[in-house]
Design a protein around this motif. Structure first.
Motif, PDB file in Angstrom:
ATOM      1  N   GLU A  11      -6.996   1.951   1.087  1.00 28.83           N
ATOM      2  CA  GLU A  11      -6.680   0.719   1.827  1.00 28.83           C
ATOM      3  C   GLU A  11      -5.910   1.067   3.085  1.00 28.83           C
ATOM      4  OE1 GLU A  11      -3.224  -2.584   1.264  1.00 28.83           O
ATOM      5  OE2 GLU A  11      -4.381  -2.114  -0.542  1.00 28.83           O
ATOM      6  N   ILE A  12      -6.135   0.314   4.146  1.00 27.08           N
ATOM      7  CA  ILE A  12      -5.364   0.483   5.387  1.00 27.08           C
ATOM      8  C   ILE A  12      -4.749  -0.853   5.747  1.00 27.08           C
ATOM      9  CG2 ILE A  12      -5.419   1.111   7.832  1.00 27.08           C
ATOM     10  CD1 ILE A  12      -7.834   2.862   7.253  1.00 27.08           C
ATOM     11  N   GLY A  13      -3.422  -0.913   5.743  1.00 25.93           N
ATOM     12  CA  GLY A  13      -2.721  -2.144   6.077  1.00 25.93           C
ATOM     13  C   GLY A  13      -2.185  -2.121   7.494  1.00 25.93           C
ATOM     14  N   GLU A  14      -1.332  -3.080   7.803  1.00 27.88           N
ATOM     15  CA  GLU A  14      -0.787  -3.190   9.164  1.00 27.88           C
ATOM     16  C   GLU A  14       0.175  -2.054   9.482  1.00 27.88           C
ATOM     17  OE1 GLU A  14       1.875  -6.377  11.709  1.00 27.88           O
ATOM     18  OE2 GLU A  14       0.545  -7.139  10.148  1.00 27.88           O
ATOM     19  N   ASP A  15       0.963  -1.651   8.481  1.00 31.53           N
ATOM     20  CA  ASP A  15       1.950  -0.587   8.710  1.00 31.53           C
ATOM     21  C   ASP A  15       1.889   0.509   7.649  1.00 31.53           C
ATOM     22  OD1 ASP A  15       2.901  -1.982   6.543  1.00 31.53           O
ATOM     23  OD2 ASP A  15       4.940  -2.240   7.317  1.00 31.53           O
ATOM     24  N   HIS A  16       0.855   0.484   6.826  1.00 32.46           N
ATOM     25  CA  HIS A  16       0.773   1.453   5.743  1.00 32.46           C
ATOM     26  C   HIS A  16      -0.676   1.711   5.351  1.00 32.46           C
ATOM     27  CE1 HIS A  16       0.220  -2.309   3.556  1.00 32.46           C
ATOM     28  NE2 HIS A  16      -0.365  -1.580   2.608  1.00 32.46           N
ATOM     29  N   CYS A  17      -0.871   2.713   4.528  1.00 34.51           N
ATOM     30  CA  CYS A  17      -2.175   2.943   3.929  1.00 34.51           C
ATOM     31  C   CYS A  17      -1.959   3.332   2.463  1.00 34.51           C
ATOM     32  CB  CYS A  17      -2.946   4.043   4.665  1.00 34.51           C
ATOM     33  SG  CYS A  17      -2.209   5.694   4.508  1.00 34.51           S
ATOM     34  N   VAL A  18      -3.012   3.221   1.680  1.00 36.86           N
ATOM     35  CA  VAL A  18      -2.953   3.645   0.280  1.00 36.86           C
ATOM     36  C   VAL A  18      -3.948   4.788   0.120  1.00 36.86           C
ATOM     37  CG1 VAL A  18      -3.294   2.990  -2.131  1.00 36.86           C
ATOM     38  CG2 VAL A  18      -2.351   1.321  -0.506  1.00 36.86           C
ATOM     39  N   VAL A  19      -3.443   5.913  -0.389  1.00 39.01           N
ATOM     40  CA  VAL A  19      -4.287   7.085  -0.607  1.00 39.01           C
ATOM     41  C   VAL A  19      -4.475   7.287  -2.109  1.00 39.01           C
ATOM     42  CG1 VAL A  19      -4.550   9.561  -0.226  1.00 39.01           C
ATOM     43  CG2 VAL A  19      -3.425   8.159   1.508  1.00 39.01           C
ATOM     44  N   ASP A  20      -5.722   7.312  -2.530  1.00 34.41           N
ATOM     45  CA  ASP A  20      -6.055   7.514  -3.934  1.00 34.41           C
ATOM     46  C   ASP A  20      -6.133   9.024  -4.210  1.00 34.41           C
ATOM     47  OD1 ASP A  20      -7.416   7.917  -6.384  1.00 34.41           O
ATOM     48  OD2 ASP A  20      -8.424   5.985  -6.228  1.00 34.41           O
ATOM     49  N   VAL A  21      -5.196   9.495  -5.014  1.00 34.52           N
ATOM     50  CA  VAL A  21      -5.182  10.908  -5.391  1.00 34.52           C
ATOM     51  C   VAL A  21      -5.382  10.992  -6.904  1.00 34.52           C
ATOM     52  CG1 VAL A  21      -3.902  13.072  -5.370  1.00 34.52           C
ATOM     53  CG2 VAL A  21      -3.583  11.433  -3.503  1.00 34.52           C
ATOM     54  N   GLY A  22      -6.587  11.328  -7.314  1.00 35.61           N
ATOM     55  CA  GLY A  22      -6.879  11.436  -8.745  1.00 35.61           C
ATOM     56  C   GLY A  22      -6.677  10.154  -9.515  1.00 35.61           C
ATOM     57  N   GLY A  23      -6.965   9.028  -8.869  1.00 38.03           N
ATOM     58  CA  GLY A  23      -6.834   7.743  -9.552  1.00 38.03           C
ATOM     59  C   GLY A  23      -5.482   7.070  -9.393  1.00 38.03           C
ATOM     60  N   VAL A  24      -4.549   7.747  -8.753  1.00 43.73           N
ATOM     61  CA  VAL A  24      -3.229   7.170  -8.496  1.00 43.73           C
ATOM     62  C   VAL A  24      -3.134   6.799  -7.022  1.00 43.73           C
ATOM     63  CG1 VAL A  24      -0.739   7.552  -8.551  1.00 43.73           C
ATOM     64  CG2 VAL A  24      -2.188   8.564 -10.315  1.00 43.73           C
ATOM     65  N   GLY A  25      -2.772   5.565  -6.733  1.00 46.33           N
ATOM     66  CA  GLY A  25      -2.678   5.105  -5.345  1.00 46.33           C
ATOM     67  C   GLY A  25      -1.273   5.267  -4.791  1.00 46.33           C
ATOM     68  N   TYR A  26      -1.143   6.061  -3.758  1.00 47.84           N
ATOM     69  CA  TYR A  26       0.156   6.274  -3.108  1.00 47.84           C
ATOM     70  C   TYR A  26       0.229   5.466  -1.818  1.00 47.84           C
ATOM     71  CZ  TYR A  26       0.790  10.270  -6.241  1.00 47.84           C
ATOM     72  OH  TYR A  26       0.926  11.073  -7.358  1.00 47.84           O
ATOM     73  N   VAL A  27       1.283   4.668  -1.676  1.00 49.92           N
ATOM     74  CA  VAL A  27       1.492   3.883  -0.457  1.00 49.92           C
ATOM     75  C   VAL A  27       2.284   4.731   0.534  1.00 49.92           C
ATOM     76  CG1 VAL A  27       2.530   1.812   0.551  1.00 49.92           C
ATOM     77  CG2 VAL A  27       1.513   1.725  -1.747  1.00 49.92           C
ATOM     78  N   ALA A  28       1.720   4.942   1.719  1.00 52.55           N
ATOM     79  CA  ALA A  28       2.396   5.726   2.755  1.00 52.55           C
ATOM     80  C   ALA A  28       2.531   4.873   4.015  1.00 52.55           C
ATOM     81  CB  ALA A  28       1.614   6.998   3.068  1.00 52.55           C
ATOM     82  N   PHE A  29       3.742   4.714   4.497  1.00 54.86           N
ATOM     83  CA  PHE A  29       3.990   3.979   5.735  1.00 54.86           C
ATOM     84  C   PHE A  29       3.762   4.922   6.910  1.00 54.86           C
ATOM     85  CE2 PHE A  29       6.122   1.668   2.454  1.00 54.86           C
ATOM     86  CZ  PHE A  29       5.910   0.348   2.800  1.00 54.86           C
ATOM     87  N   CYS A  30       3.032   4.433   7.917  1.00 50.34           N
ATOM     88  CA  CYS A  30       2.589   5.307   9.011  1.00 50.34           C
ATOM     89  C   CYS A  30       2.780   4.645  10.369  1.00 50.34           C
ATOM     90  CB  CYS A  30       1.093   5.642   8.855  1.00 50.34           C
ATOM     91  SG  CYS A  30       0.603   6.275   7.251  1.00 50.34           S
TER      92      CYS A  30
END
Length: 205
Positions: A11-30
């Motif tokens: 997912e790509i949001g307004e100020d963050h994205c979600v990266v799926d690593v092996g089924g776990v979604g990590y929210v990273a602010f960018c």
């Protein structure tokens, strides 16, 4: 401590994205610059991560390059600059532009970032002036050349080429940028005529 995420864009949001690593979604602010460079959902991505840990929160900040992450950390060494302001600066300026602005004490350039007033921009260029060259990336050659010119220790062909371009009406900074690019193409030992020719070619782009 998480230093890097390698997975799929979820997912790509307004100020963050979600990266799926092996089924776990990590929210990273960018920064907006990093977000705009991301591939589409479902595509592979690698983000360099800075992990922020507090008693009540763990937050991940993601960057498209190791250099961008280092600048994020460096900016926060400045008084009144937190993660939000650091991301705003990196959303507005590339790392090379930021390094160049600091080297030239271009407060107005840094102040273009949303939420960064002139006072904070002045702190950034003042407090990071001695640290910027180590994080300059592609701008390091230009910064080094400008320092040599300022100290009067630049090689004769280089200073002659810069003088020739300034005599043609270009500012000293613009001329130095062009000659730095020319040196990259011409290599060590190029004479002033070659540097002038390549510098003019760079300015014509």
């Amino acid at each position: 401590m998480i230093g890097k995420l390698k997975g799929l864009v979820d997912e790509i949001g307004e100020d963050h994205c979600v990266v799926d690593v092996g089924g776990v979604g990590y929210v990273a602010f960018c920064s907006s610059r990093t977000l705009s460079a991301l591939p589409g959902p479902g595509e592979a991505v690698t983000l360099f991560i800075d992990t922020y840990v507090r008693e009540d929160m763990i937050r991940l900040y993601g960057f498209q390059s190791h250099l961008e992450r280092e600048w994020f950390r460096l900016l926060q060494l400045v008084q009144s600059v937190g993660a939000k302001v650091a991301l705003a600066v990196l959303s507005t300026l590339t790392t090379a532009e930021l390094a160049n602005a600091i080297a030239l004490r271009d407060i107005s350039m840094v102040a273009r970032a949303p939420g960064v007033g002139r006072k904070v921009a002045e702190r950034i260029v003042t407090e990071l002036r001695t640290k910027a060259p180590a994080y300059a990336g592609d701008a390091s050659g230009t910064i080094g050349l400008k320092q040599e010119l300022g100290e009067g220790v630049a090689a004769a062909p280089v200073s002659d080429a810069v003088s020739a371009l300034t005599n043609l009406g270009y500012s000293r900074d613009v001329a130095a940028n062009a000659v730095a690019a020319a040196m990259k193409e011409a290599g060590e030992g190029a004479d002033s005529a070659k540097l002038i020719r390549l510098g003019l070619k760079e300015l014509a782009r």
